[in-house]
Design a protein around this motif. Sequence first.
Motif, PDB file in Angstrom:
ATOM      1  N   ILE A  19      41.709   4.357 -28.512  1.00 56.19           N
ATOM      2  CA  ILE A  19      41.788   3.032 -29.135  1.00 56.19           C
ATOM      3  C   ILE A  19      43.055   2.931 -29.963  1.00 56.19           C
ATOM      4  N   ASP A  20      43.802   1.855 -29.750  1.00 54.51           N
ATOM      5  CA  ASP A  20      44.960   1.532 -30.565  1.00 54.51           C
ATOM      6  C   ASP A  20      44.448   0.925 -31.869  1.00 54.51           C
ATOM      7  N   LEU A  21      44.634   1.632 -32.995  1.00 54.33           N
ATOM      8  CA  LEU A  21      44.073   1.175 -34.263  1.00 54.33           C
ATOM      9  C   LEU A  21      44.832  -0.010 -34.846  1.00 54.33           C
ATOM     10  N   GLN A  22      46.079  -0.189 -34.463  1.00 55.35           N
ATOM     11  CA  GLN A  22      46.839  -1.319 -34.989  1.00 55.35           C
ATOM     12  C   GLN A  22      46.362  -2.624 -34.374  1.00 55.35           C
ATOM     13  N   ASN A  23      46.098  -2.604 -33.074  1.00 60.77           N
ATOM     14  CA  ASN A  23      45.644  -3.818 -32.390  1.00 60.77           C
ATOM     15  C   ASN A  23      44.136  -3.833 -32.170  1.00 60.77           C
ATOM     16  N   VAL A  24      43.450  -2.748 -32.573  1.00 64.15           N
ATOM     17  CA  VAL A  24      42.008  -2.615 -32.409  1.00 64.15           C
ATOM     18  C   VAL A  24      41.613  -2.939 -30.965  1.00 64.15           C
ATOM     19  N   SER A  25      42.203  -2.188 -30.046  1.00 56.59           N
ATOM     20  CA  SER A  25      41.923  -2.421 -28.635  1.00 56.59           C
ATOM     21  C   SER A  25      41.852  -1.101 -27.886  1.00 56.59           C
ATOM     22  N   VAL A  26      41.013  -1.053 -26.862  1.00 62.05           N
ATOM     23  CA  VAL A  26      40.891   0.134 -26.025  1.00 62.05           C
ATOM     24  C   VAL A  26      42.053   0.145 -25.036  1.00 62.05           C
ATOM     25  N   ILE A  27      42.862   1.204 -25.074  1.00 63.01           N
ATOM     26  CA  ILE A  27      44.009   1.274 -24.177  1.00 63.01           C
ATOM     27  C   ILE A  27      43.808   2.293 -23.064  1.00 63.01           C
ATOM     28  N   ALA A  28      42.759   3.112 -23.170  1.00 65.23           N
ATOM     29  CA  ALA A  28      42.483   4.079 -22.099  1.00 65.23           C
ATOM     30  C   ALA A  28      41.016   4.460 -22.148  1.00 65.23           C
ATOM     31  N   LYS A  29      40.435   4.637 -20.959  1.00 67.38           N
ATOM     32  CA  LYS A  29      39.045   5.057 -20.855  1.00 67.38           C
ATOM     33  C   LYS A  29      38.853   5.741 -19.514  1.00 67.38           C
ATOM     34  N   PHE A  30      38.362   6.983 -19.546  1.00 67.19           N
ATOM     35  CA  PHE A  30      38.201   7.730 -18.302  1.00 67.19           C
ATOM     36  C   PHE A  30      37.280   8.924 -18.541  1.00 67.19           C
ATOM     37  N   SER A  31      36.743   9.478 -17.464  1.00 69.10           N
ATOM     38  CA  SER A  31      35.960  10.711 -17.508  1.00 69.10           C
ATOM     39  C   SER A  31      36.871  11.876 -17.151  1.00 69.10           C
ATOM     40  N   ILE A  32      36.685  13.009 -17.834  1.00 69.79           N
ATOM     41  CA  ILE A  32      37.528  14.165 -17.549  1.00 69.79           C
ATOM     42  C   ILE A  32      36.815  15.202 -16.686  1.00 69.79           C
ATOM     43  N   LEU A  33      35.499  15.019 -16.457  1.00 64.05           N
ATOM     44  CA  LEU A  33      34.743  15.929 -15.606  1.00 64.05           C
ATOM     45  C   LEU A  33      33.766  15.130 -14.770  1.00 64.05           C
ATOM     46  N   ASP A  34      33.327  15.723 -13.686  1.00 60.65           N
ATOM     47  CA  ASP A  34      32.242  15.137 -12.915  1.00 60.65           C
ATOM     48  C   ASP A  34      30.978  15.156 -13.755  1.00 60.65           C
ATOM     49  N   HIS A  35      30.151  14.139 -13.636  1.00 58.49           N
ATOM     50  CA  HIS A  35      28.976  14.031 -14.496  1.00 58.49           C
ATOM     51  C   HIS A  35      27.944  15.121 -14.224  1.00 58.49           C
ATOM     52  N   ASN A  36      28.077  15.854 -13.131  1.00 59.80           N
ATOM     53  CA  ASN A  36      27.139  16.935 -12.829  1.00 59.80           C
ATOM     54  C   ASN A  36      27.669  18.306 -13.248  1.00 59.80           C
ATOM     55  N   ALA A  37      28.748  18.325 -14.013  1.00 62.04           N
ATOM     56  CA  ALA A  37      29.374  19.607 -14.345  1.00 62.04           C
ATOM     57  C   ALA A  37      28.585  20.410 -15.375  1.00 62.04           C
ATOM     58  N   GLY A  38      27.698  19.782 -16.134  1.00 56.81           N
ATOM     59  CA  GLY A  38      26.892  20.509 -17.106  1.00 56.81           C
ATOM     60  C   GLY A  38      27.616  20.829 -18.400  1.00 56.81           C
ATOM     61  N   TYR A  39      28.596  20.002 -18.793  1.00 58.59           N
ATOM     62  CA  TYR A  39      29.360  20.221 -20.016  1.00 58.59           C
ATOM     63  C   TYR A  39      29.349  18.970 -20.879  1.00 58.59           C
ATOM     64  N   THR A  40      29.533  19.189 -22.189  1.00 55.60           N
ATOM     65  CA  THR A  40      29.695  18.114 -23.160  1.00 55.60           C
ATOM     66  C   THR A  40      30.956  18.374 -23.971  1.00 55.60           C
ATOM     67  N   ILE A  41      31.712  17.321 -24.273  1.00 55.99           N
ATOM     68  CA  ILE A  41      32.892  17.452 -25.125  1.00 55.99           C
ATOM     69  C   ILE A  41      32.410  17.620 -26.562  1.00 55.99           C
ATOM     70  N   SER A  42      32.615  18.810 -27.113  1.00 55.69           N
ATOM     71  CA  SER A  42      32.116  19.099 -28.457  1.00 55.69           C
ATOM     72  C   SER A  42      33.175  18.938 -29.539  1.00 55.69           C
ATOM     73  N   HIS A  43      34.454  19.115 -29.197  1.00 59.55           N
ATOM     74  CA  HIS A  43      35.523  19.029 -30.192  1.00 59.55           C
ATOM     75  C   HIS A  43      36.759  18.385 -29.564  1.00 59.55           C
ATOM     76  N   LEU A  44      37.465  17.613 -30.379  1.00 59.41           N
ATOM     77  CA  LEU A  44      38.753  17.017 -30.004  1.00 59.41           C
ATOM     78  C   LEU A  44      39.746  17.266 -31.121  1.00 59.41           C
ATOM     79  N   ARG A  45      40.994  17.532 -30.749  1.00 58.55           N
ATOM     80  CA  ARG A  45      42.044  17.626 -31.760  1.00 58.55           C
ATOM     81  C   ARG A  45      43.400  17.362 -31.113  1.00 58.55           C
TER      82      ARG A  45
END
Length: 305
Positions: free
Chosen positions: A79-105
């Motif tokens: 999300i672009d905080l200046q314009n308060v708009s979503v600029i990208a949205k996507f999945s990084i794994l197949d939904h059957n992979a058995g993983y959850t994103i626990s941390h971002l940095r």
Amino acid sequence: MKEYTNTTITAHQHSMSIAWKQFQFYQSLPIRDPLLGNDHPLYSDPNLTAITTTTTNNNKNNSPLLIMATSINTCLQIIDLQNVSVIAKFSILDHNAGYTISHLRVVNNKWLTVILNSTSTKPTILRFYQLNQLLSYNNNKTLSPPPFHAEVIVSSQRDNNTPLSSFDILHDLSIIALGYLNGDIIIIRGDLSHDKGSRQRKIYSGTDPILSINIVPHNNEFVLLAATLTEIITLSTRGDNRGIPNNILAQNLSLQLDGMAWDPFEFKFWVLDSTTKNLISFKLNNQREIVSLPPFLQDQGNISI
């Protein structure tokens, strides 16, 4: 803005094996942001699992970004905080992979670090993406997951069922420290910024959960500060400590998750003793200073720093 679901992780031991479970005690409630000028929240999803921000980036407006992950299809939103708009949205794994994103940095305003914890018995996975490529990748409107720059599959864990509780990364991705709730600490070293591989080693295996971890400079090298429930220890990032701390800086404390913070200007770190409600600063030469919190802060319950 959003009030997050309160969860507690507990361990159940049966037949010499440990299974970690998560319990939900109350529902989350979206909070309307009055600055948006409408009745819709900036973001509302009970499946939110991780969140981070950047101070600057190289998009067109050079505005700060908010990056969020959800457990559904391991989806990322930028999300672009200046314009308060979503600029990208996507999945990084197949939904059957058995993983959850626990941390971002975001590291050095360039690398997006995504840590994937398994929902079963698979090892922790670290993936590194170039942030600018993620922004341009979304413009391609492709349905396949975006390519990552480098990947590390953690093979040194004592138990893949144990959640990752804390981590730290150097600005050039050359040293990574991972702390787990079962007391394990794993060091990863390599040239990940150029995708030239890495090596990993378990340098510590304690009995108490690792609650905070920091890689800090000391005597022309980097050392590791780690906080457990009651102790603060130092370890070598070279992995030559044979599982024994280099130094025990403090004992008999009452520490919380993420209750330690490094001050790079004073070359000392701060911890909060949740029993005495004191802020304690330490230097690596064992010098310390105790600061009592004012009464109005002592009454706030659990406090993180």
